[in-house]
Write a protein that holds these residues in place. Sequence first.
Motif, PDB file in Angstrom:
ATOM      1  N   ARG A  27      36.662  45.384  48.101  1.00  0.00           N
ATOM      2  CA  ARG A  27      35.639  46.315  47.462  1.00  0.00           C
ATOM      3  C   ARG A  27      34.929  47.479  47.773  1.00  0.00           C
ATOM      4  O   ARG A  27      34.466  48.298  47.479  1.00  0.00           O
ATOM      5  CB  ARG A  27      35.062  45.500  46.475  1.00  0.00           C
ATOM      6  N   ASN A  31      37.551  50.834  49.146  1.00  0.00           N
ATOM      7  CA  ASN A  31      36.216  50.810  47.375  1.00  0.00           C
ATOM      8  C   ASN A  31      37.777  51.019  46.405  1.00  0.00           C
ATOM      9  O   ASN A  31      38.200  51.746  45.263  1.00  0.00           O
ATOM     10  CB  ASN A  31      36.415  53.042  47.748  1.00  0.00           C
ATOM     11  N   THR A  33      38.251  48.699  43.743  1.00  0.00           N
ATOM     12  CA  THR A  33      36.595  48.214  42.686  1.00  0.00           C
ATOM     13  C   THR A  33      37.911  47.015  41.442  1.00  0.00           C
ATOM     14  O   THR A  33      36.971  46.396  41.361  1.00  0.00           O
ATOM     15  CB  THR A  33      35.735  48.171  42.285  1.00  0.00           C
ATOM     16  N   GLY A  34      38.784  47.102  41.431  1.00  0.00           N
ATOM     17  CA  GLY A  34      40.235  46.601  40.774  1.00  0.00           C
ATOM     18  C   GLY A  34      39.949  45.065  41.091  1.00  0.00           C
ATOM     19  O   GLY A  34      40.202  44.305  40.134  1.00  0.00           O
ATOM     20  N   HIS A  36      38.162  41.827  41.526  1.00  0.00           N
ATOM     21  CA  HIS A  36      36.951  40.990  41.247  1.00  0.00           C
ATOM     22  C   HIS A  36      36.680  39.795  41.764  1.00  0.00           C
ATOM     23  O   HIS A  36      37.151  39.441  42.295  1.00  0.00           O
ATOM     24  CB  HIS A  36      37.244  41.452  39.716  1.00  0.00           C
ATOM     25  N   ILE A  74      45.601  44.887  42.632  1.00  0.00           N
ATOM     26  CA  ILE A  74      46.187  45.502  41.158  1.00  0.00           C
ATOM     27  C   ILE A  74      46.481  46.809  41.204  1.00  0.00           C
ATOM     28  O   ILE A  74      47.159  47.182  40.549  1.00  0.00           O
ATOM     29  CB  ILE A  74      44.895  44.880  39.997  1.00  0.00           C
ATOM     30  N   GLU A  75      45.986  47.282  41.730  1.00  0.00           N
ATOM     31  CA  GLU A  75      45.565  49.161  41.844  1.00  0.00           C
ATOM     32  C   GLU A  75      47.145  49.562  42.414  1.00  0.00           C
ATOM     33  O   GLU A  75      47.763  50.622  42.046  1.00  0.00           O
ATOM     34  CB  GLU A  75      44.693  49.172  43.197  1.00  0.00           C
ATOM     35  N   PRO A 106      42.769  41.738  36.034  1.00  0.00           N
ATOM     36  CA  PRO A 106      43.269  41.959  37.809  1.00  0.00           C
ATOM     37  C   PRO A 106      43.778  40.891  38.398  1.00  0.00           C
ATOM     38  O   PRO A 106      45.068  40.790  38.255  1.00  0.00           O
ATOM     39  CB  PRO A 106      42.773  42.565  38.386  1.00  0.00           C
TER      40      PRO A 106
END
Lengths: 161, 68
Positions: A27, A31, A33-34, A36, A74-75, A106
Amino acid sequence: MQISFTLNGRPTTVDVEPATLVAELLREQLNLTGTHIGCDTSQCGACVVHLDGLPVKSCTLLAPALDGATLLTIEGLQGAPGSNLMHPMQEAFREHHGLQCGFCTPGMLMTAVALAAEKPDLTEAEVRHGLEGNICRCTGYQNIVVSVMAGAAAMNAAKGE
Amino acid sequence: MGNVIGIGAAPKRKEDQRFLTGRGNYVSDIKRPGMAAGVFVRSPHGHAVLRLARYPAAGASRTPRVFR
């Protein structure tokens, strides 16, 4: 310390403090941030990622454990590799209204994909048991379970093609 | 239900795509240059009378990057 790992298919090398949690690394440093952080105490499951194909709570894992490993967040979840298509499990959640605010989603998806990959003929009871480590504060889990069943079926169908 | 419009319809939600792909951008996902975190320090005593407030709290000003 420097660690190298495969992140969503890409070789990645980062400098981290050894006490960094994987969720923080993703995160704050990368970067992404998916993933959580809902509780920071390994209860809620919003931070689930796949480490070498297995679902893990990234808020309970230290970054040095990633060295040499393969991480999927998740990305990186997608349909056919390299495509812009959503993964069948993502499609199923959209189709069956398996999300409201989306914060737990996610983690739900990453857990669900791992469940379905591990056992092709999931029963509803197994889905409910498998999602015990993922907490959703919006829904009554009914649509999440329906979504996971549908997503698992779609994953099986895609495999059979 | 396929062609129902209005009450009883089950329309696809516009926001789901970004939530499903990890692009939701929740408050804790937002980063701005120079962004600070806020901390509330509340009284541990119910109905206490405040006689003296030291500000900033002892020790806080010695911590690097603490703003007043």
